[in-house]
Write a protein that holds these residues in place. Structure first.
Motif, PDB file in Angstrom:
ATOM      1  N   ALA A 168     -44.476  -8.700  24.437  1.00 42.58           N
ATOM      2  CA  ALA A 168     -45.136  -8.158  23.240  1.00 42.58           C
ATOM      3  C   ALA A 168     -45.097  -9.170  22.104  1.00 42.58           C
ATOM      4  O   ALA A 168     -46.070  -9.326  21.351  1.00 42.58           O
ATOM      5  CB  ALA A 168     -44.460  -6.850  22.820  1.00 42.58           C
ATOM      6  N   ALA A 169     -43.966  -9.882  21.953  1.00 41.49           N
ATOM      7  CA  ALA A 169     -43.830 -10.864  20.877  1.00 41.49           C
ATOM      8  C   ALA A 169     -44.775 -12.048  21.079  1.00 41.49           C
ATOM      9  O   ALA A 169     -45.266 -12.635  20.104  1.00 41.49           O
ATOM     10  CB  ALA A 169     -42.385 -11.354  20.806  1.00 41.49           C
ATOM     11  N   MET A 170     -45.060 -12.383  22.321  1.00 44.88           N
ATOM     12  CA  MET A 170     -45.961 -13.495  22.597  1.00 44.88           C
ATOM     13  C   MET A 170     -47.425 -13.056  22.631  1.00 44.88           C
ATOM     14  O   MET A 170     -48.318 -13.838  22.340  1.00 44.88           O
ATOM     15  CB  MET A 170     -45.574 -14.168  23.919  1.00 44.88           C
ATOM     16  CG  MET A 170     -44.233 -14.891  23.847  1.00 44.88           C
ATOM     17  SD  MET A 170     -43.890 -15.978  25.267  1.00 44.88           S
ATOM     18  CE  MET A 170     -43.653 -14.786  26.566  1.00 44.88           C
ATOM     19  N   LYS A 171     -47.672 -11.797  22.999  1.00 48.25           N
ATOM     20  CA  LYS A 171     -49.046 -11.304  23.057  1.00 48.25           C
ATOM     21  C   LYS A 171     -49.580 -10.948  21.673  1.00 48.25           C
ATOM     22  O   LYS A 171     -50.680 -11.353  21.291  1.00 48.25           O
ATOM     23  CB  LYS A 171     -49.130 -10.081  23.975  1.00 48.25           C
ATOM     24  CG  LYS A 171     -50.530  -9.481  24.070  1.00 48.25           C
ATOM     25  CD  LYS A 171     -50.579  -8.310  25.045  1.00 48.25           C
ATOM     26  CE  LYS A 171     -51.987  -7.738  25.165  1.00 48.25           C
ATOM     27  NZ  LYS A 171     -52.072  -6.635  26.155  1.00 48.25           N
ATOM     28  N   TRP A 172     -48.803 -10.160  20.919  1.00 47.61           N
ATOM     29  CA  TRP A 172     -49.268  -9.712  19.605  1.00 47.61           C
ATOM     30  C   TRP A 172     -48.597 -10.469  18.457  1.00 47.61           C
ATOM     31  O   TRP A 172     -49.215 -10.694  17.428  1.00 47.61           O
ATOM     32  CB  TRP A 172     -49.010  -8.216  19.436  1.00 47.61           C
ATOM     33  CG  TRP A 172     -49.888  -7.374  20.275  1.00 47.61           C
ATOM     34  CD1 TRP A 172     -51.233  -7.154  20.116  1.00 47.61           C
ATOM     35  CD2 TRP A 172     -49.515  -6.645  21.444  1.00 47.61           C
ATOM     36  NE1 TRP A 172     -51.701  -6.324  21.100  1.00 47.61           N
ATOM     37  CE2 TRP A 172     -50.675  -5.993  21.932  1.00 47.61           C
ATOM     38  CE3 TRP A 172     -48.325  -6.454  22.132  1.00 47.61           C
ATOM     39  CZ2 TRP A 172     -50.666  -5.174  23.061  1.00 47.61           C
ATOM     40  CZ3 TRP A 172     -48.313  -5.649  23.254  1.00 47.61           C
ATOM     41  CH2 TRP A 172     -49.467  -5.028  23.715  1.00 47.61           C
ATOM     42  N   GLY A 173     -47.334 -10.835  18.634  1.00 45.54           N
ATOM     43  CA  GLY A 173     -46.619 -11.531  17.565  1.00 45.54           C
ATOM     44  C   GLY A 173     -45.795 -10.586  16.725  1.00 45.54           C
ATOM     45  O   GLY A 173     -45.891  -9.354  16.821  1.00 45.54           O
ATOM     46  N   ILE A 174     -44.974 -11.173  15.859  1.00 47.92           N
ATOM     47  CA  ILE A 174     -44.133 -10.383  14.959  1.00 47.92           C
ATOM     48  C   ILE A 174     -44.877 -10.158  13.642  1.00 47.92           C
ATOM     49  O   ILE A 174     -45.812 -10.881  13.297  1.00 47.92           O
ATOM     50  CB  ILE A 174     -42.775 -11.080  14.692  1.00 47.92           C
ATOM     51  CG1 ILE A 174     -42.995 -12.421  13.977  1.00 47.92           C
ATOM     52  CG2 ILE A 174     -41.993 -11.250  15.977  1.00 47.92           C
ATOM     53  CD1 ILE A 174     -41.703 -13.088  13.520  1.00 47.92           C
ATOM     54  N   LEU A 175     -44.469  -9.137  12.920  1.00 50.16           N
ATOM     55  CA  LEU A 175     -45.059  -8.839  11.622  1.00 50.16           C
ATOM     56  C   LEU A 175     -44.559  -9.836  10.588  1.00 50.16           C
ATOM     57  O   LEU A 175     -43.377 -10.204  10.586  1.00 50.16           O
ATOM     58  CB  LEU A 175     -44.681  -7.415  11.196  1.00 50.16           C
ATOM     59  CG  LEU A 175     -45.217  -6.295  12.106  1.00 50.16           C
ATOM     60  CD1 LEU A 175     -44.460  -4.998  11.828  1.00 50.16           C
ATOM     61  CD2 LEU A 175     -46.693  -6.093  11.892  1.00 50.16           C
ATOM     62  N   ASP A 176     -45.439 -10.288   9.720  1.00 48.36           N
ATOM     63  CA  ASP A 176     -45.062 -11.244   8.671  1.00 48.36           C
ATOM     64  C   ASP A 176     -44.275 -10.506   7.594  1.00 48.36           C
ATOM     65  O   ASP A 176     -44.787  -9.578   6.954  1.00 48.36           O
ATOM     66  CB  ASP A 176     -46.326 -11.859   8.065  1.00 48.36           C
ATOM     67  CG  ASP A 176     -46.013 -13.032   7.156  1.00 48.36           C
ATOM     68  OD1 ASP A 176     -44.893 -13.063   6.599  1.00 48.36           O
ATOM     69  OD2 ASP A 176     -46.879 -13.909   6.994  1.00 48.36           O
ATOM     70  N   PRO A 177     -42.999 -10.870   7.372  1.00 54.10           N
ATOM     71  CA  PRO A 177     -42.173 -10.155   6.390  1.00 54.10           C
ATOM     72  C   PRO A 177     -42.668 -10.307   4.956  1.00 54.10           C
ATOM     73  O   PRO A 177     -42.272  -9.528   4.079  1.00 54.10           O
ATOM     74  CB  PRO A 177     -40.783 -10.778   6.571  1.00 54.10           C
ATOM     75  CG  PRO A 177     -41.049 -12.122   7.165  1.00 54.10           C
ATOM     76  CD  PRO A 177     -42.252 -11.960   8.023  1.00 54.10           C
ATOM     77  N   ASP A 178     -43.537 -11.296   4.689  1.00 51.68           N
ATOM     78  CA  ASP A 178     -44.032 -11.505   3.323  1.00 51.68           C
ATOM     79  C   ASP A 178     -45.245 -10.644   2.998  1.00 51.68           C
ATOM     80  O   ASP A 178     -45.757 -10.679   1.887  1.00 51.68           O
ATOM     81  CB  ASP A 178     -44.397 -12.979   3.121  1.00 51.68           C
ATOM     82  CG  ASP A 178     -43.183 -13.887   3.262  1.00 51.68           C
ATOM     83  OD1 ASP A 178     -42.066 -13.434   2.902  1.00 51.68           O
ATOM     84  OD2 ASP A 178     -43.343 -15.017   3.745  1.00 51.68           O
ATOM     85  N   LEU A 179     -45.728  -9.869   3.992  1.00 56.30           N
ATOM     86  CA  LEU A 179     -46.915  -9.049   3.791  1.00 56.30           C
ATOM     87  C   LEU A 179     -46.574  -7.579   3.944  1.00 56.30           C
ATOM     88  O   LEU A 179     -45.581  -7.224   4.582  1.00 56.30           O
ATOM     89  CB  LEU A 179     -48.003  -9.425   4.810  1.00 56.30           C
ATOM     90  CG  LEU A 179     -48.462 -10.881   4.825  1.00 56.30           C
ATOM     91  CD1 LEU A 179     -49.431 -11.101   5.981  1.00 56.30           C
ATOM     92  CD2 LEU A 179     -49.112 -11.265   3.503  1.00 56.30           C
ATOM     93  N   GLY A 180     -47.390  -6.722   3.361  1.00 56.15           N
ATOM     94  CA  GLY A 180     -47.236  -5.295   3.564  1.00 56.15           C
ATOM     95  C   GLY A 180     -47.531  -4.955   5.018  1.00 56.15           C
ATOM     96  O   GLY A 180     -48.205  -5.700   5.720  1.00 56.15           O
ATOM     97  N   ARG A 181     -47.028  -3.791   5.471  1.00 57.93           N
ATOM     98  CA  ARG A 181     -47.161  -3.457   6.890  1.00 57.93           C
ATOM     99  C   ARG A 181     -48.616  -3.435   7.339  1.00 57.93           C
ATOM    100  O   ARG A 181     -48.953  -3.907   8.412  1.00 57.93           O
ATOM    101  CB  ARG A 181     -46.485  -2.113   7.186  1.00 57.93           C
ATOM    102  CG  ARG A 181     -46.577  -1.704   8.648  1.00 57.93           C
ATOM    103  CD  ARG A 181     -45.718  -0.505   8.944  1.00 57.93           C
ATOM    104  NE  ARG A 181     -44.315  -0.830   8.954  1.00 57.93           N
ATOM    105  CZ  ARG A 181     -43.656  -1.314  10.008  1.00 57.93           C
ATOM    106  NH1 ARG A 181     -44.309  -1.541  11.130  1.00 57.93           N
ATOM    107  NH2 ARG A 181     -42.370  -1.563   9.944  1.00 57.93           N
TER     108      ARG A 181
END
Length: 908
Positions: free
Chosen positions: A516-529
């Motif tokens: 999942a981390a490689m397919k979609w990626g992690i959420l950017d902590p500097d942006l709103g959800r």
């Protein structure tokens, strides 16, 4: 008629009176009509001798409108009618001597009569479309008269079914993948028809009280029930059976046509009416009980009595009769042995509870209806004891599990196979399976070898009883199930361990997090959800996360995750071990190799647990087996997929991201030829890109080459796989694959005796003489022994070389902390400004504290962490989260200091 007797023609001026009146006028016939002749006020005024056929302009307009629909001819005819038989003209002519009359002239054309006056003549607007009472009555009488005629013909044409013909079921023959015969089964359980006198009256009354209280007096049909069934089918809903015993008997006996259509329902209705009118009630009851299906392959009351109680039907007691009446509602859901292969909800525990509830209710209804004395009911307080589900020696060993699996595939995919459960029971099919005879034997041998050498219930009854193994092997290229291990013996242990869920999978779930981390990626902590969902950062296996034990888990934006009780989640690692102090940074490849829970739990939070869930579904895990994604521990295996599904999901990675549904039947034929071929129904999808899947495989190779899965290494073959162990040491797994074969092995302790309603999983501390069971122990050993034999002689294939993927997260170096004394936190109990070293303990005392830069100290924020009972060792968490009393070092994704600052060190 003679000429002199003919009636002379009438004058054209409108009659003798009109002629007399006309004699006083001008000879031209254009004299104006006397005042009042047209019943119009304008008639009192003369306009110079010209006639006015209408009293006013408004009247003229209205008259024109009435005649407009008929065209010019109709208007001329109307004018002629209004003007009498005069000379015509634009307005119909002045007529005879009387001028323009308002009366209806003989020139009007009457409407033509029709057989059905609809739309109605002489009516205008909506009134034309309102049918007359004569028309409605005629249609009503005609319709019902026709229906009665049709019903009479249908009644005369249908025949009364012969129950003896319903016993003509045939065997189904099952074949191995190589075409050799596995077993012929199905026909040996045909019903035995017995006379009405041999059926206990308690059985008859149990069925009457449960199914049809008015049976002895009704006419065999329930019009309301038939109406509901027809209406439900007409609107596209599920089909429904007959609601009376007569209708159910007819439905069972009509084997020549088992289609669920409205026409068949009508036929069934007329047959039921005829049976109710012409067949004795005793014969109907005997026919029903002799033709009904009671489960476990038993048709008819005599076969059921032998199957469940090993006695003749005439020897059944009231309690046993009530149970068999309960099973008639549907053996899939009321046989205490369960039928999870058909429906996961049909577990032994759930089925037993349903059966007991209905059994008790039926006994009560028999008392209420006067069919059983209260004192007689009191003799049976306990649920009756049942025989084992299987007694056919041909289904011993693994054969019974294989047959069950193939049956489940056929029935659960009836829209593709075209075969219903009832049709399959009636037999006559040749079923060619995917099962490899040699591999099935090799898998069974590998399991029994470990059992014989290590599991000794007589020596260690407290720890070695109720140990279960399950296994499945799937071809990654097609999804074909090549082998399974369902349990000790299908005639002794009835649950198919390869196909049933229940045992949590622990850390074998982590590859889905990485994918999942490689397919979609992690959420950017500097942006709103919301914005972060669209601007994700795809992750490289080189990304750095914290491997610290009892790590405070954060949401993607850095806020500490808390449960509904506002307690912080402190994630523990296997053996309470922290990795790579003092920074605790560990890359995702290394974290998978050592099975670090803290790193993958935090990664799952950064990706979003909903995406982790989606990744598992894409790989082939069934949604019904997934746990709630509301807790961080979801990422480390609180779900309980079957061995077949885990082998199939890992096969998706082995096939470079192509997902094939696991299947067990290649082809089905009957006397008329081929009924089903899997290749025509096969559907595959690209669940992950080859880049994602091949990188997951490359990371899992590290686990086997030099990590927790080294026991699964094969000679000269590449292997990728993962170990998994759950909290409380209640289950252990190894799932691994080569390019040709993906195999999952599970181990757990479960007392699944029929009397055990809860099916509680037991701890495995001390099992097999080991302190605790890990996926790296017995499961990996079984996997290795089986795969060495299963792939013997097969070509050695290599995994694809993975392409670089994603970004390296948390790769910014950080300064190494110095031992410079710093002031301790105010809540710290240590008065010294220098770091304090505390002995590591899996269950620290609440009074222990750590200095800000004492990196070897284990924080005492709590003794537990979690939210679900899953994990702890190599893949889970403890039962409940606890609140931390002080700040920890290394809390963040890449490490951290005592104040929660982010450590970002070099690649570890």
């Amino acid at each position: 008629m003679s000429e002199h007797r003919r009636k002379p023609p009438q004058p054209q001026g409108g009659g003798r009176a009109a002629a007399r009146r006309g004699q006083t006028g001008s000879s031209s016939g254009r004299r104006a009509a006397p005042r009042g002749a047209t019943e119009s006020p304008s008639d009192s005024y003369d306009s110079g001798g010209e006639e006015r056929p209408f009293g006013s302009r408004a009247e003229a307009r209205r008259a024109s409108q009435r005649g407009s629909s008929g065209g010019g001819r109709r208007r001329a005819a109307d004018g002629a009618g209004q003007g009498g038989h005069g000379g015509g003209g634009r307005r119909g002519g002045p007529g005879g001597p009387t001028g323009p009359g308002r009366g209806r002239g003989r020139g009007a054309v009457p409407p033509k009569k029709r057989l059905v006056d609809y739309p109605r003549a002489g009516r205008y607007g909506p009134a034309r479309w309102v049918p007359s009472w004569k028309l409605v009555t005629g249609l009503f009488v005609g319709f019902f008269g026709g229906m009665m005629a049709i019903a009479g013909v249908a009644y005369a044409l249908v025949g009364i079914p012969d129950v003896a013909k319903t016993a003509e079921a045939q065997n189904n023959v099952y074949y191995w993948a190589d075409g050799t015969q596995m077993v012929a089964t199905g026909g040996e359980t045909n019903r035995q028809i017995i006379d009405y006198a041999r059926i206990p009256k308690e059985m008859r009354y149990a069925v009457i009280s449960a199914e049809n209280k008015t049976f002895e007096n009704d006419r065999g049909v329930d019009p309301m029930g038939i109406g509901r069934a027809l209406f439900n089918m007409a609107k596209g809903g599920e089909t429904q059976g007959g609601s009376t015993i007569t209708q159910q008997y007819v439905k069972n006996a009509m084997l020549e046509d088992q289609s669920q259509t409205i026409s068949r329902k009508f036929k069934e209705l007329f047959v039921s009416i005829k049976v109710g009118a012409e067949v004795d009630k005793d014969d109907i009851m005997a026919g029903y009980l002799n033709s009904a299906y009671y489960g476990r392959g038993a048709y008819g009351i005599q076969a059921a009595a032998r199957t469940y109680f090993d006695k003749d039907a005439e020897d059944l007691n009231p309690s046993q009769c009530a149970f068999l009446a309960a099973v008639l509602k549907g053996a899939t859901y009321y046989d205490p042995a369960g039928a999870e292969s058909i429906d996961p909800a049909a577990t032994p525990a759930a089925n037993r509870e349903r059966a007991e509830t209905r059994w008790r209710w039926i006994l009560g209804e028999m008392v209420k209806d006067g069919h059983l004395a209260k004192s007689e009911q009191a003799k049976y307080p306990d649920f009756p004891t049942l025989q084992s589900p299987r007694s056919n020696a041909q289904l011993g060993g693994q054969i019974g599990y294989l047959v069950d699996l193939a049956k489940a595939y056929i029935v659960n995919n009836s829209e593709k196979t075209g075969i219903t459960e009832k049709q399959l029971r009636e037999g006559g099919y040749e079923i060619h399976t995917t099962f490899d005879k040699k591999k099935v034997k090799q898998l069974e041998t590998a399991v029994k070898k470990v059992q014989k050498e290590n599991i000794k219930p007589k020596v260690r009854p407290r720890t070695d009883e109720h140990v279960q193994f399950g296994g499945a092997s799937v071809d990654p290229k097609t999804g074909a199930i090549k082998a399974i291990y369902g349990g000790e013996d299908a005639t002794k242990h009835f649950t198919n361990n390869a196909d049933q869920t229940g045992a949590q999978v622990g850390s074998t779930f982590k590859p889905f997090v990485l994918a999942a981390a490689m397919k979609w990626g992690i959420l950017d902590p500097d942006l709103g959800r919301t914005q972060a969902q669209d601007e994700r950062i795809k992750v490289s296996p080189k990304s750095l996360y914290s491997g610290k034990n009892k790590l405070k888990i954060e949401d993607y934006d850095g806020t500490v995750w808390k449960d509904k009780d506002e307690k912080e989640w402190l994630q523990r690692n296997d053996g309470d071990e922290s990795y790579n102090p003092p920074t605790f940074q560990i890359d995702l490849r290394e974290a998978m190799r050592v099975s670090s829970n803290s790193a993958y739990v935090q990664l799952g939070m950064d990706v979003g647990l909903e995406k982790v869930r989606e990744s598992a579904l894409d790989a082939g895990i069934k949604e019904s087996s997934l746990a709630s994604a509301s807790f961080p521990s979801f990422s480390i295996g609180t779900s309980d997929p079957s061995a077949i599904r885990m082998a199939g999901a890992y096969a998706t990675f082995a096939a470079s991201g192509k997902q094939n549904e696991p299947y067990s039947v290649d082809e089905i034929t009957d006397k008329d030829g081929t009924v089903f071929q899997h290749e025509n129904a096969a559907r595959s999808k690209q669940a992950f890109t080859a880049k994602v899947a091949d990188n997951v495989t490359d990371v899992l190779k590290t686990v086997v080459d030099e990590g927790t899965g080294t026991a699964a290494k094969l000679d000269n073959r590449p292997v990728a796989g993962k170990t998994g162990t759950t909290d409380g040491n209640k289950s252990a797994w190894f799932v691994g694959y080569t390019p040709q074969l993906s195999t999952a092995i599970s181990m757990y302790r479960l007392d699944d005796d029929e009397s055990n309603k809860k099916r509680e999983f037991l701890e495995m501390y001390g099992t097999g003489g080991q302190d605790e069971i890990h996926g790296a122990s017995f499961p990996a050993e079984i996997w290795h022994d089986y795969m060495e034999q299963a792939l013997k002689g097969a070509k050695v294939e290599q995994f694809p070389t993975p392409e670089p993927i994603g970004e390296v997260v948390n790769d910014v170096p950080t300064p190494t902390p110095t031992p410079t004394p710093v002031e301790t936190e105010e809540e710290s109990e240590s008065p010294s400004p220098t770091p304090t070293k505390t002995e590591t303990s899996p269950s620290p005392s609440p009074s222990e504290t750590c200095g800000n830069f004492d990196f070897e100290c284990q924080d005492t924020g709590g003794t537990n962490n979690g939210g679900t009972d899953a994990g702890g060792t190599d893949g889970g968490v403890s039962p409940s989260p606890t609140e931390s009393d002080e700040e920890e070092e290394g809390n963040s994704r890449g490490g951290g200091n005592g104040n929660g600052a982010l450590f970002q060190g070099a690649e570890g």
